[in-house]
Write an enzyme that holds these catalytic residues in place. Structure first.
Site, short mmCIF file in Angstrom:
data_model
loop_
_atom_site.label_atom_id
_atom_site.label_comp_id
_atom_site.label_asym_id
_atom_site.label_seq_id
_atom_site.Cartn_x
_atom_site.Cartn_y
_atom_site.Cartn_z
N GLY A 239 0.87 -1.18 0.00
CA GLY A 239 0.00 0.00 0.00
C GLY A 239 0.90 1.22 0.00
O GLY A 239 1.61 1.47 0.99
N SER B 228 -3.88 -1.84 8.30
CA SER B 228 -5.20 -1.65 7.68
C SER B 228 -6.32 -1.79 8.71
O SER B 228 -6.25 -2.66 9.59
CB SER B 228 -5.42 -2.69 6.57
OG SER B 228 -4.32 -2.70 5.68
N HIS C 203 -8.43 -0.65 18.91
CA HIS C 203 -8.07 0.59 18.21
C HIS C 203 -9.33 1.20 17.59
O HIS C 203 -9.48 1.27 16.39
CB HIS C 203 -7.01 0.28 17.13
CG HIS C 203 -6.66 1.43 16.26
ND1 HIS C 203 -6.10 2.59 16.75
CD2 HIS C 203 -6.78 1.61 14.92
CE1 HIS C 203 -5.90 3.43 15.73
NE2 HIS C 203 -6.30 2.86 14.62
N1 LIG Z 1 -3.88 1.19 12.40
C1 LIG Z 1 -3.81 2.51 12.39
O1 LIG Z 1 -3.41 3.13 13.36
C2 LIG Z 1 -4.24 3.27 11.13
C3 LIG Z 1 -4.06 4.65 11.05
C4 LIG Z 1 -4.41 5.30 9.86
C5 LIG Z 1 -4.95 4.58 8.80
N2 LIG Z 1 -5.14 3.25 8.94
C6 LIG Z 1 -5.68 2.42 7.87
O2 LIG Z 1 -4.64 2.18 6.94
C7 LIG Z 1 -5.22 1.91 5.65
C8 LIG Z 1 -4.56 2.79 4.62
O3 LIG Z 1 -4.88 4.14 4.83
P1 LIG Z 1 -4.35 5.26 3.81
O4 LIG Z 1 -4.78 6.56 4.37
O5 LIG Z 1 -2.93 5.03 3.48
O6 LIG Z 1 -5.23 4.91 2.51
P2 LIG Z 1 -4.88 5.25 0.97
O7 LIG Z 1 -6.13 5.10 0.20
O8 LIG Z 1 -4.13 6.53 0.90
O9 LIG Z 1 -3.86 4.08 0.59
C9 LIG Z 1 -4.23 2.74 0.49
C10 LIG Z 1 -3.42 2.16 -0.66
O10 LIG Z 1 -3.67 0.75 -0.70
C11 LIG Z 1 -3.62 0.37 -2.07
N3 LIG Z 1 -4.21 -0.94 -2.26
C12 LIG Z 1 -5.54 -1.29 -2.28
N4 LIG Z 1 -5.66 -2.62 -2.51
C13 LIG Z 1 -4.40 -3.12 -2.60
C14 LIG Z 1 -3.86 -4.42 -2.81
N5 LIG Z 1 -4.66 -5.49 -2.96
N6 LIG Z 1 -2.52 -4.56 -2.86
C15 LIG Z 1 -1.69 -3.49 -2.72
N7 LIG Z 1 -2.14 -2.24 -2.51
C16 LIG Z 1 -3.48 -2.06 -2.46
C17 LIG Z 1 -4.37 1.49 -2.77
O11 LIG Z 1 -4.11 1.50 -4.16
C18 LIG Z 1 -3.84 2.71 -2.03
O12 LIG Z 1 -2.70 3.27 -2.68
C19 LIG Z 1 -6.73 2.16 5.83
O13 LIG Z 1 -7.41 0.95 6.05
C20 LIG Z 1 -6.79 3.04 7.06
O14 LIG Z 1 -8.03 2.98 7.71
C21 LIG Z 1 -4.79 2.58 10.08
#
Ligand SMILES: NC(=O)c1ccc[n+]([C@@H]2O[C@H](COP(=O)([O-])OP(=O)(O)OC[C@H]3O[C@@H](n4cnc5c(N)ncnc54)[C@H](O)[C@@H]3O)[C@@H](O)[C@H]2O)c1
Length: 313
Positions: free
Chosen positions: A8, A120, A176
């Protein structure tokens, strides 16, 4: 030579990769995304900061090329959709479960010994899913949520106290989620002094409440979930693992009787080292904190049950 893959290359993944390189945490960082050219472009952009920021780590971006991730020591999974204003992390489950499952399976084909760091959302449930579908030893699956929530807690504490955030200690355990996380105010300190000696009850209650909605506040401002602190928190977890730092960080791990829980992944303080999470720190919780932990575990379990309903496990 240490190698870390970040799956990602979106907001969180790219920020995490950037911190991993900039802070020289890993020698080689691979970013993988499904969107053609995005990981390649971001990696090229980051590599062009190497001379400015004085780092020699190399970052490589790839589109769905899992062979390039081979023999990674640690793999950070950020792929999936983030929440939009008004959404809960739990609403992301259907889409993200499919993504996390296929990514974890593909990664292990090329890096069978890797430690997985799951970011994620809904993170506790995605960590549980990863542990069920991969069958990896429990120490090799670490969910990142508590590192971020604790960093937010310490930030809000430092603001309320008017002090340097690096001199504040505090921990957030439990799920979380906005209503499931538990900032443990009783154990928070400033230079060893309990913060409850320094702040009024009202001020401390506000810090706790602000911490719990920390993510939602940012989602409201940004229109999508935050990335600087989440990416940096992911990199900090990787750093303690890769450099065998043995830091104590609240992480989402599989419990087998600890904290009175079984068959669940949820946030508790753990020692992070070269084997993943190496030891759970058993906090002596008060009756009130225990009650909150049990309520948090019930909420996480409810979300985990959705995995069965959608046949993801
Ligand atoms: N655990 C935490 O503390 C925390 C904090 C913030 C965000 N998150 C989570 O992290 C995740 C990502 O957030 P973000 O803001 O970076 O989102 P984003 O949309 O900016 O990035 C996600 C990326 O994943 C890619 N992607 C989708 N399917 C894929 C696959 N099968 N293989 C490879 N890449 C793939 C997309 O193309 C995109 O570039 C979300 O689920 C968000 O809720 C978690």
């Amino acid at each position: 030579m240490s190698k870390v893959t970040v799956v990602g290359a979106g907001n969180v993944g790219a920020t995490c990769a950037n911190v991993l390189a900039f802070k020289k945490i890993a020698d080689e960082v691979i970013m993988l995304d499904v969107k053609e050219g995005v990981a390649e472009g971001k990696a090229m952009d980051m590599n062009q900061t190497a001379q400015l920021l004085e780092f020699s780590s190399r970052i490589k971006g790839v589109t769905n090329d899992y062979a390039a991730t081979a023999n990674s020591d640690v793999v950070v999974i950020t792929s999936g959709i983030p929440r939009k204003p008004g959404m809960t992390r739990e609403e992301l489950i259907g889409v993200n479960a499919g993504i996390v499952k296929s990514v974890a399976e593909n990664i292990l084909k090329y890096s069978p010994n890797a430690i997985l760091v799951i970011i994620s959302n809904p993170m506790d449930t995605m960590t549980y899913l990863a542990s069920k579908v991969t069958g990896l030893p429990k120490h090799r699956i670490v969910g990142m949520g508590g590192a971020l929530d604790s960093s937010r807690f310490k930030y809000y504490l430092s603001e309320a106290l008017g002090v340097n955030p690096t001199e504040v200690e505090g921990m957030v355990i439990g799920g979380h989620g906005d209503t499931t996380m538990i900032p443990v105010a009783r154990l928070a300190t400033y230079k060893g002094i309990p913060v409850s000696d320094l702040l009024s009850k009202e001020a401390l209650d506000k810090v706790v409440a602000d911490t719990m909605v920390g993510g939602a506040t940012l989602t409201g401002l940004l229109g999508t979930s935050a990335w600087y602190a989440p990416g940096a928190a992911g990199a900090a977890v990787v750093e303690s693992i890769i450099h065998d730092q043995k830091k104590v960080v609240p992480c989402c791990v599989s419990l087998e009787g600890e904290y009175g829980q079984n068959d669940i992944c949820i946030g508790v303080p753990v020692v992070l080292g070269k084997n993943g999470w190496e030891k759970i720190i058993d906090l002596k919780l008060t009756a009130e904190e225990k009650e909150k932990f049990e309520a948090s575990a019930s909420a996480v379990r409810k979300t985990n049950n959705v995995l069965k309903e959608i046949n993801a496990i």
